[in-house]
Design a protein around this motif. Structure first.
Motif, PDB file in Angstrom:
ATOM      1  N   LEU A 180      -4.077 -28.660   0.572  1.00 37.16           N
ATOM      2  CA  LEU A 180      -2.713 -27.956   0.746  1.00 37.16           C
ATOM      3  C   LEU A 180      -2.658 -26.734   1.742  1.00 37.16           C
ATOM      4  O   LEU A 180      -1.893 -26.432   2.463  1.00 37.16           O
ATOM      5  CB  LEU A 180      -2.142 -27.353  -0.578  1.00 37.16           C
ATOM      6  N   GLU A 181      -4.074 -26.295   1.933  1.00 39.45           N
ATOM      7  CA  GLU A 181      -4.492 -25.504   2.850  1.00 39.45           C
ATOM      8  C   GLU A 181      -4.410 -25.723   4.365  1.00 39.45           C
ATOM      9  O   GLU A 181      -4.537 -24.966   5.067  1.00 39.45           O
ATOM     10  CB  GLU A 181      -5.818 -24.593   2.689  1.00 39.45           C
ATOM     11  N   LEU A 182      -4.668 -27.053   4.488  1.00 40.95           N
ATOM     12  CA  LEU A 182      -4.854 -27.548   5.969  1.00 40.95           C
ATOM     13  C   LEU A 182      -3.572 -27.416   6.751  1.00 40.95           C
ATOM     14  O   LEU A 182      -2.466 -27.283   6.424  1.00 40.95           O
ATOM     15  CB  LEU A 182      -5.067 -29.042   5.796  1.00 40.95           C
ATOM     16  N   PRO A 183      -3.923 -27.169   8.139  1.00 45.87           N
ATOM     17  CA  PRO A 183      -2.841 -26.737   8.928  1.00 45.87           C
ATOM     18  C   PRO A 183      -2.222 -28.205   9.550  1.00 45.87           C
ATOM     19  O   PRO A 183      -2.251 -28.575  10.731  1.00 45.87           O
ATOM     20  CB  PRO A 183      -3.511 -26.158  10.308  1.00 45.87           C
ATOM     21  N   LYS A 184      -1.724 -28.988   8.323  1.00 46.88           N
ATOM     22  CA  LYS A 184      -1.072 -30.123   8.850  1.00 46.88           C
ATOM     23  C   LYS A 184       0.462 -30.081   8.340  1.00 46.88           C
ATOM     24  O   LYS A 184       0.655 -29.229   7.438  1.00 46.88           O
ATOM     25  CB  LYS A 184      -1.757 -31.510   8.297  1.00 46.88           C
ATOM     26  N   SER A 185       1.240 -31.139   8.802  1.00 42.35           N
ATOM     27  CA  SER A 185       2.497 -31.181   8.246  1.00 42.35           C
ATOM     28  C   SER A 185       2.393 -31.365   6.682  1.00 42.35           C
ATOM     29  O   SER A 185       1.384 -31.847   6.261  1.00 42.35           O
ATOM     30  CB  SER A 185       3.409 -32.451   8.882  1.00 42.35           C
ATOM     31  N   LEU A 186       3.751 -31.070   5.862  1.00 47.89           N
ATOM     32  CA  LEU A 186       3.336 -31.075   4.337  1.00 47.89           C
ATOM     33  C   LEU A 186       3.534 -32.880   4.074  1.00 47.89           C
ATOM     34  O   LEU A 186       2.499 -33.007   3.073  1.00 47.89           O
ATOM     35  CB  LEU A 186       4.848 -30.680   3.845  1.00 47.89           C
ATOM     36  N   LYS A 187       4.042 -33.435   4.833  1.00 42.37           N
ATOM     37  CA  LYS A 187       3.953 -34.923   4.623  1.00 42.37           C
ATOM     38  C   LYS A 187       2.689 -35.462   4.693  1.00 42.37           C
ATOM     39  O   LYS A 187       2.045 -36.302   4.040  1.00 42.37           O
ATOM     40  CB  LYS A 187       4.906 -35.782   5.462  1.00 42.37           C
ATOM     41  N   SER A 188       1.942 -35.102   5.628  1.00 42.08           N
ATOM     42  CA  SER A 188       0.491 -35.490   6.136  1.00 42.08           C
ATOM     43  C   SER A 188      -0.442 -34.906   5.040  1.00 42.08           C
ATOM     44  O   SER A 188      -1.279 -35.639   4.413  1.00 42.08           O
ATOM     45  CB  SER A 188       0.033 -34.724   7.228  1.00 42.08           C
ATOM     46  N   ARG A 189      -0.019 -33.593   4.319  1.00 42.11           N
ATOM     47  CA  ARG A 189      -0.915 -33.333   3.305  1.00 42.11           C
ATOM     48  C   ARG A 189      -0.609 -34.043   2.030  1.00 42.11           C
ATOM     49  O   ARG A 189      -1.817 -34.429   1.206  1.00 42.11           O
ATOM     50  CB  ARG A 189      -0.766 -31.733   3.087  1.00 42.11           C
ATOM     51  N   LEU A 190       0.701 -34.499   1.664  1.00 39.19           N
ATOM     52  CA  LEU A 190       0.787 -35.391   0.493  1.00 39.19           C
ATOM     53  C   LEU A 190       0.153 -36.775   0.788  1.00 39.19           C
ATOM     54  O   LEU A 190      -0.485 -37.121  -0.254  1.00 39.19           O
ATOM     55  CB  LEU A 190       2.225 -35.488   0.458  1.00 39.19           C
ATOM     56  N   HIS A 191       0.025 -37.375   1.869  1.00 42.26           N
ATOM     57  CA  HIS A 191      -0.732 -38.637   1.966  1.00 42.26           C
ATOM     58  C   HIS A 191      -2.165 -38.228   1.896  1.00 42.26           C
ATOM     59  O   HIS A 191      -2.769 -39.268   1.380  1.00 42.26           O
ATOM     60  CB  HIS A 191      -0.298 -39.141   3.516  1.00 42.26           C
ATOM     61  N   LEU A 192      -2.756 -36.975   2.283  1.00 38.87           N
ATOM     62  CA  LEU A 192      -4.026 -36.835   2.306  1.00 38.87           C
ATOM     63  C   LEU A 192      -4.463 -36.943   0.633  1.00 38.87           C
ATOM     64  O   LEU A 192      -5.426 -37.355   0.065  1.00 38.87           O
ATOM     65  CB  LEU A 192      -4.407 -35.539   2.800  1.00 38.87           C
ATOM     66  N   LEU A 193      -3.475 -36.184  -0.229  1.00 41.97           N
ATOM     67  CA  LEU A 193      -3.706 -36.021  -1.703  1.00 41.97           C
ATOM     68  C   LEU A 193      -3.669 -37.504  -2.350  1.00 41.97           C
ATOM     69  O   LEU A 193      -4.648 -37.646  -3.105  1.00 41.97           O
ATOM     70  CB  LEU A 193      -2.528 -35.375  -2.132  1.00 41.97           C
ATOM     71  N   VAL A 194      -2.891 -38.351  -1.819  1.00 41.41           N
ATOM     72  CA  VAL A 194      -2.835 -39.745  -2.164  1.00 41.41           C
ATOM     73  C   VAL A 194      -4.281 -40.539  -2.058  1.00 41.41           C
ATOM     74  O   VAL A 194      -4.739 -41.159  -2.713  1.00 41.41           O
ATOM     75  CB  VAL A 194      -1.596 -40.510  -1.834  1.00 41.41           C
ATOM     76  N   ASP A 195      -4.659 -40.303  -0.660  1.00 43.62           N
ATOM     77  CA  ASP A 195      -5.705 -40.969  -0.202  1.00 43.62           C
ATOM     78  C   ASP A 195      -6.976 -40.594  -0.883  1.00 43.62           C
ATOM     79  O   ASP A 195      -7.911 -41.351  -1.057  1.00 43.62           O
ATOM     80  CB  ASP A 195      -5.856 -40.427   1.221  1.00 43.62           C
ATOM     81  N   LYS A 196      -7.141 -39.170  -1.211  1.00 47.48           N
ATOM     82  CA  LYS A 196      -7.949 -38.603  -2.296  1.00 47.48           C
ATOM     83  C   LYS A 196      -8.321 -39.307  -3.442  1.00 47.48           C
ATOM     84  O   LYS A 196      -9.159 -39.407  -3.992  1.00 47.48           O
ATOM     85  CB  LYS A 196      -7.738 -37.133  -2.247  1.00 47.48           C
ATOM     86  N   ALA A 197      -6.863 -39.534  -3.952  1.00 49.00           N
ATOM     87  CA  ALA A 197      -7.150 -39.936  -5.450  1.00 49.00           C
ATOM     88  C   ALA A 197      -7.642 -41.445  -5.451  1.00 49.00           C
ATOM     89  O   ALA A 197      -8.188 -41.663  -6.032  1.00 49.00           O
ATOM     90  CB  ALA A 197      -5.460 -40.029  -5.994  1.00 49.00           C
ATOM     91  N   LEU A 198      -7.151 -42.013  -4.170  1.00 48.39           N
ATOM     92  CA  LEU A 198      -7.832 -43.479  -4.161  1.00 48.39           C
ATOM     93  C   LEU A 198      -9.257 -43.562  -3.770  1.00 48.39           C
ATOM     94  O   LEU A 198      -9.879 -44.256  -4.518  1.00 48.39           O
ATOM     95  CB  LEU A 198      -6.931 -44.391  -2.954  1.00 48.39           C
ATOM     96  N   GLU A 199      -9.469 -42.573  -2.776  1.00 48.57           N
ATOM     97  CA  GLU A 199     -11.001 -42.370  -2.722  1.00 48.57           C
ATOM     98  C   GLU A 199     -11.946 -42.061  -3.843  1.00 48.57           C
ATOM     99  O   GLU A 199     -12.896 -42.636  -4.207  1.00 48.57           O
ATOM    100  CB  GLU A 199     -11.198 -41.221  -1.581  1.00 48.57           C
ATOM    101  N   ASN A 200     -11.453 -41.296  -4.903  1.00 47.47           N
ATOM    102  CA  ASN A 200     -11.904 -41.072  -6.130  1.00 47.47           C
ATOM    103  C   ASN A 200     -11.918 -41.928  -7.076  1.00 47.47           C
ATOM    104  O   ASN A 200     -12.155 -41.851  -8.474  1.00 47.47           O
ATOM    105  CB  ASN A 200     -11.576 -39.730  -6.528  1.00 47.47           C
ATOM    106  N   GLY A 201     -11.238 -43.310  -7.026  1.00 50.47           N
ATOM    107  CA  GLY A 201     -11.213 -44.246  -7.913  1.00 50.47           C
ATOM    108  C   GLY A 201     -10.008 -44.359  -8.754  1.00 50.47           C
ATOM    109  O   GLY A 201      -9.815 -45.085  -9.961  1.00 50.47           O
ATOM    110  N   SER A 202      -8.927 -43.765  -8.250  1.00 52.54           N
ATOM    111  CA  SER A 202      -7.597 -43.841  -9.175  1.00 52.54           C
ATOM    112  C   SER A 202      -7.179 -45.309  -9.223  1.00 52.54           C
ATOM    113  O   SER A 202      -7.014 -46.109  -8.419  1.00 52.54           O
ATOM    114  CB  SER A 202      -6.494 -43.248  -8.454  1.00 52.54           C
TER     115      SER A 202
END
Length: 249
Positions: free
Chosen positions: A214-236
């Motif tokens: 959430l601290e990253l200097p990216k659009s909010l939509k981009s940050r939400l997609h990064l959260l989704v990607d992180k969950a998948l990367e961690n084995g969701s």
């Protein structure tokens, strides 16, 4: 005014039993962005794993919530329990939909910018302020009860054998759910962000990771997609849904 962005993703699952609501829009695939004025409601819902028709339960739950004409003098918990009864009645009327159930977590902003949060199940609401997140909702689950009693630690939650056991949720034909509500005094401050998510994200992405993304200097939509990607990367192994809402004057 409020800027709202939401993403829902089926992840590794064949179907998406999650859905999200932002004011008048209910979606169960893709993303949504809106700039809106109060009053409005935002929420996520997750069809309960192992129950039939989870996809229909979550979407129907949010469609019924969408039709609530919210205002500050409304008894929202009573409206929510009426939605539960509608789901339970529907599931009992059709053998194919028997005992369809869904969690619900969200918040309502009234015409004066006061905020009332609500939760049934184990989806979550966080507030992000000054670079830190704080969980506002409380999981209605067996592992949370064990944590409260000191029987297990928070670190043991993810691997606990009973981690999927939650208390009665919307549509349960045998028990009425308990609607937990919390008022956010004074509403949101400028720069605050409220984050709603289903357990497909919160079970796999740590608080620290959420803060860093959430601290990253990216659009909010981009940050939400990064959260989704992180969950998948961690084995969701679940569907993943997340909404972020920011307030600006």
């Amino acid at each position: 005014m409020y800027y709202c962005c939401g993403v829902t993703e089926k992840g590794v699952m064949p179907h998406n039993e999650d859905a999200l609501l932002i004011k008048d829009s209910v979606i169960d695939s893709g993303s949504s962005e809106q700039t809106i004025a109060p009053p409005f409601i935002a929420a996520v819902s997750d069809g309960v794993s192992g129950e039939r028709s989870g996809e229909l339960a979550s979407k129907m739950c949010l469609e019924l919530l969408r039709d609530v004409d919210y205002s500050g003098d409304m008894k929202l918990d009573e409206e929510l329990l009426a939605i539960h009864r509608r789901l339970a009645e529907y599931s009992e009327s059709d053998p194919e939909m028997h005992n369809m159930q869904a969690t619900l977590c969200g918040f309502a902003v009234d015409e004066s910018n006061n905020i009332l949060t609500f939760n049934v199940g184990d989806s979550r609401l966080y507030r992000y302020r000054g670079g830190r997140i704080r969980q506002i909702s409380r999981d209605q689950s067996l592992v949370q009860l064990l944590i409260d009693e000191g029987a297990i630690t928070r670190e043991e939650r993810r691997e606990h054998v009973h981690r999927n056991i939650i208390f009665p949720v919307f549509g349960n034909v045998k028990s009425t759910p308990k609607v937990d509500t919390v008022s956010i005094d004074g509403g949101m401050e400028y720069g605050d962000l409220l984050l709603l998510c289903t357990d497909g994200l919160s079970d796999y992405v740590s608080a620290l990771d959420i803060e860093e993304i959430l601290e990253l200097p990216k659009s909010l939509k981009s940050r939400l997609h990064l959260l989704v990607d992180k969950a998948l990367e961690n084995g969701s192994k679940d569907n993943i849904t997340v909404i972020a809402v920011v307030y600006y004057e």
